[in-house]
Design a protein around this motif. Structure first.
Motif, PDB file in Angstrom:
ATOM      1  N   ALA A   4       0.812  -1.235   0.000  1.00  0.00           N
ATOM      2  CA  ALA A   4       0.000   0.000   0.000  1.00  0.00           C
ATOM      3  C   ALA A   4       0.837   1.274   0.000  1.00  0.00           C
ATOM      4  CB  ALA A   4      -0.944  -0.011   1.203  1.00  0.00           C
ATOM      5  N   PRO A   5       1.785   1.413  -0.930  1.00  0.00           N
ATOM      6  CA  PRO A   5       2.645   2.609  -0.901  1.00  0.00           C
ATOM      7  C   PRO A   5       1.884   3.907  -1.113  1.00  0.00           C
ATOM      8  CG  PRO A   5       2.956   1.379  -2.948  1.00  0.00           C
ATOM      9  CD  PRO A   5       2.120   0.519  -2.054  1.00  0.00           C
ATOM     10  N   GLY A   6       0.874   3.917  -1.970  1.00  0.00           N
ATOM     11  CA  GLY A   6       0.098   5.134  -2.203  1.00  0.00           C
ATOM     12  C   GLY A   6      -0.654   5.572  -0.969  1.00  0.00           C
ATOM     13  N   ALA A   7      -1.278   4.603  -0.279  1.00  0.00           N
ATOM     14  CA  ALA A   7      -2.021   4.918   0.940  1.00  0.00           C
ATOM     15  C   ALA A   7      -1.088   5.445   2.023  1.00  0.00           C
ATOM     16  CB  ALA A   7      -2.759   3.678   1.436  1.00  0.00           C
ATOM     17  N   LYS A   8       0.075   4.827   2.160  1.00  0.00           N
ATOM     18  CA  LYS A   8       1.024   5.265   3.195  1.00  0.00           C
ATOM     19  C   LYS A   8       1.537   6.669   2.913  1.00  0.00           C
ATOM     20  CE  LYS A   8       2.500   0.604   4.437  1.00  0.00           C
ATOM     21  NZ  LYS A   8       3.601  -0.386   4.404  1.00  0.00           N
ATOM     22  N   ALA A   9       1.760   6.982   1.647  1.00  0.00           N
ATOM     23  CA  ALA A   9       2.217   8.327   1.296  1.00  0.00           C
ATOM     24  C   ALA A   9       1.151   9.359   1.652  1.00  0.00           C
ATOM     25  CB  ALA A   9       2.561   8.390  -0.191  1.00  0.00           C
ATOM     26  N   ALA A  10      -0.123   9.057   1.355  1.00  0.00           N
ATOM     27  CA  ALA A  10      -1.215   9.983   1.679  1.00  0.00           C
ATOM     28  C   ALA A  10      -1.361  10.148   3.182  1.00  0.00           C
ATOM     29  CB  ALA A  10      -2.521   9.481   1.067  1.00  0.00           C
ATOM     30  N   ILE A  11      -1.270   9.047   3.923  1.00  0.00           N
ATOM     31  CA  ILE A  11      -1.358   9.109   5.383  1.00  0.00           C
ATOM     32  C   ILE A  11      -0.190   9.908   5.946  1.00  0.00           C
ATOM     33  CG2 ILE A  11      -1.199   7.708   7.488  1.00  0.00           C
ATOM     34  CD1 ILE A  11      -2.746   5.511   5.890  1.00  0.00           C
ATOM     35  N   GLY A  12       0.996   9.705   5.376  1.00  0.00           N
ATOM     36  CA  GLY A  12       2.165  10.458   5.820  1.00  0.00           C
ATOM     37  C   GLY A  12       1.994  11.950   5.624  1.00  0.00           C
ATOM     38  N   ARG A  13       1.427  12.355   4.489  1.00  0.00           N
ATOM     39  CA  ARG A  13       1.201  13.779   4.239  1.00  0.00           C
ATOM     40  C   ARG A  13       0.187  14.358   5.221  1.00  0.00           C
ATOM     41  NH1 ARG A  13       1.809  11.897  -1.199  1.00  0.00           N
ATOM     42  NH2 ARG A  13      -0.440  11.537  -1.416  1.00  0.00           N
ATOM     43  N   HIS A  61       4.014   8.217  27.687  1.00  0.00           N
ATOM     44  CA  HIS A  61       4.708   9.480  27.882  1.00  0.00           C
ATOM     45  C   HIS A  61       4.307  10.531  26.849  1.00  0.00           C
ATOM     46  CE1 HIS A  61       8.006   6.963  29.996  1.00  0.00           C
ATOM     47  NE2 HIS A  61       7.118   7.419  30.877  1.00  0.00           N
ATOM     48  N   ALA A  62       3.202  10.310  26.170  1.00  0.00           N
ATOM     49  CA  ALA A  62       2.714  11.260  25.168  1.00  0.00           C
ATOM     50  C   ALA A  62       1.396  11.868  25.618  1.00  0.00           C
ATOM     51  CB  ALA A  62       2.527  10.561  23.827  1.00  0.00           C
ATOM     52  N   ALA A  63       1.218  13.165  25.336  1.00  0.00           N
ATOM     53  CA  ALA A  63      -0.052  13.812  25.666  1.00  0.00           C
ATOM     54  C   ALA A  63      -1.187  13.205  24.842  1.00  0.00           C
ATOM     55  CB  ALA A  63       0.045  15.308  25.416  1.00  0.00           C
ATOM     56  N   GLU A  64      -0.898  12.839  23.599  1.00  0.00           N
ATOM     57  CA  GLU A  64      -1.883  12.148  22.776  1.00  0.00           C
ATOM     58  C   GLU A  64      -1.160  11.216  21.817  1.00  0.00           C
ATOM     59  OE1 GLU A  64      -4.155  14.390  20.011  1.00  0.00           O
ATOM     60  OE2 GLU A  64      -2.501  15.710  19.442  1.00  0.00           O
ATOM     61  N   THR A  65      -1.871  10.185  21.389  1.00  0.00           N
ATOM     62  CA  THR A  65      -1.303   9.207  20.456  1.00  0.00           C
ATOM     63  C   THR A  65      -2.164   9.147  19.203  1.00  0.00           C
ATOM     64  OG1 THR A  65      -0.307   7.863  22.205  1.00  0.00           O
ATOM     65  CG2 THR A  65      -0.721   6.780  20.094  1.00  0.00           C
ATOM     66  N   VAL A  66      -1.499   9.248  18.069  1.00  0.00           N
ATOM     67  CA  VAL A  66      -2.149   9.165  16.768  1.00  0.00           C
ATOM     68  C   VAL A  66      -1.635   7.913  16.074  1.00  0.00           C
ATOM     69  CG1 VAL A  66      -2.406  10.251  14.495  1.00  0.00           C
ATOM     70  CG2 VAL A  66      -2.346  11.674  16.573  1.00  0.00           C
ATOM     71  N   VAL A  67      -2.536   7.054  15.649  1.00  0.00           N
ATOM     72  CA  VAL A  67      -2.144   5.818  14.959  1.00  0.00           C
ATOM     73  C   VAL A  67      -2.285   5.996  13.459  1.00  0.00           C
ATOM     74  CG1 VAL A  67      -2.811   3.407  14.520  1.00  0.00           C
ATOM     75  CG2 VAL A  67      -2.552   4.233  16.857  1.00  0.00           C
ATOM     76  N   LEU A  68      -1.253   5.599  12.737  1.00  0.00           N
ATOM     77  CA  LEU A  68      -1.222   5.679  11.276  1.00  0.00           C
ATOM     78  C   LEU A  68      -1.477   4.273  10.736  1.00  0.00           C
ATOM     79  CD1 LEU A  68       2.118   7.723  11.099  1.00  0.00           C
ATOM     80  CD2 LEU A  68      -0.218   8.616  11.342  1.00  0.00           C
ATOM     81  N   ALA A  69      -2.576   4.101  10.003  1.00  0.00           N
ATOM     82  CA  ALA A  69      -2.955   2.740   9.599  1.00  0.00           C
ATOM     83  C   ALA A  69      -3.551   2.713   8.204  1.00  0.00           C
ATOM     84  CB  ALA A  69      -3.941   2.142  10.600  1.00  0.00           C
ATOM     85  N   SER A  70      -2.848   2.106   7.262  1.00  0.00           N
ATOM     86  CA  SER A  70      -3.420   1.862   5.940  1.00  0.00           C
ATOM     87  C   SER A  70      -4.416   0.710   6.040  1.00  0.00           C
ATOM     88  CB  SER A  70      -2.323   1.568   4.923  1.00  0.00           C
ATOM     89  OG  SER A  70      -1.346   0.676   5.441  1.00  0.00           O
ATOM     90  N   HIS A  71      -5.254   0.566   5.015  1.00  0.00           N
ATOM     91  CA  HIS A  71      -6.450  -0.274   5.098  1.00  0.00           C
ATOM     92  C   HIS A  71      -6.185  -1.711   5.499  1.00  0.00           C
ATOM     93  CE1 HIS A  71      -4.940  -1.034   1.012  1.00  0.00           C
ATOM     94  NE2 HIS A  71      -5.514  -2.208   1.145  1.00  0.00           N
TER      95      HIS A  71
END
Length: 254
Positions: A73-82, A197-207
């Motif tokens: 899923a390289p396209g999805a990961k690139a979009a999520i990264g942006r 140790h983080a104020a908030e956690t964001v998870v990056l997840a392709s489909h």
């Protein structure tokens, strides 16, 4: 029903329903639960599913090593990264996890962003070495070559001294009931420590990670604030997380 026919049926039910309940399937097929459990064990050994209490879930295809994951899923990961890169504000201290999606976040940080990125990923650090205004704190330790991240006692000692605004976490499985999972015990422990140790956690997840499970639990899904996924996913994949009060951000380009 022959063994191979049963296994093919199990995989079809798993694809259709997103999970297997051993008792229900045994009743539908008129077979003992022991027979179904044996089939599940053998399919799990082949990497075709992940056994959980009472049945099985889809196995995450993201368990390949770092090099192998670059082709998933390289396209999805690139979009999520942006999308994730746009969430980082000037002056923040953030922790970027290891993994191919985290590398995409690093590549897409605004060229004038002034912030601090803490990471245990040499791959992320190398990308950010070219950034003119982002301070990089590279946490050391034993190199876990499969994921190209630092783990071990030195890593935990350093993490204990860090407090970050946001942890951008990479995972191999995201499931509303099972939680956040990955394929290595020690890597899961590192992610859990950073999350604390983080104020908030964001998870990056392709489909391919949604609804899937891996052997080692990082944390319950309710420990995170936001889930960033690619655009265009069907509602059934993301609604379970919204019902739990998690913000689901789709990776739409501006």
């Amino acid at each position: 029903m022959l063994t191979q026919q049963r296994k093919a049926h199990i995989l079809e039910v798993l694809r259709r329903d997103g999970r297997i309940i051993a008792k229900t399937l045994s009743q539908e097929l008129g077979l003992s639960e022991d027979t179904i459990r044996r089939d599940l064990r053998e399919l799990a050994a082949e990497g075709l599913l992940q056994r959980v209490h009472g049945g099985a879930l889809p196995a995450s295809p993201a368990l390949a090593d770092f090099s192998g994951r670059q082709g998933v899923a390289p396209g999805a990961k690139a979009a999520i990264g942006r999308a994730a890169a746009r969430m980082i504000q000037p002056g923040q201290v953030v922790f970027l996890d290891g993994g191919t999606t985290a590398v995409q976040v690093a590549r897409n940080l605004a060229s004038d962003l002034k912030a601090t990125v803490v990471t245990h990923s040499p791959s992320v650090a190398v990308v950010l070495a070219e950034h003119p205004t982002v301070e990089v704190v590279l946490i050391g330790g034993r190199l876990f070559k499969h994921s190209v991240v630092a783990v071990g006692a030195a890593t935990f000692a350093a993490i204990a001294q860090v407090r970050v605004d946001t942890f951008f976490m990479g995972v191999t499985g995201v499931h509303a009931e099972v939680g956040l999972t990955t394929g290595d015990w020690e890597e899961a422990a590192v992610k859990r420590a950073v999350c604390r140790h983080a104020a908030e956690t964001v998870v990056l997840a392709s489909h391919e990670k949604l609804g899937a499970a891996s052997p080692y639990v990082i944390a319950p899904i309710t420990e995170i604030s936001t889930l960033v996924v690619e655009d265009g996913l069907p509602d059934y994949l993301i609604e379970p997380y919204r019902r739990l009060g998690i913000a689901v951000q789709t990776a739409r380009d501006p």
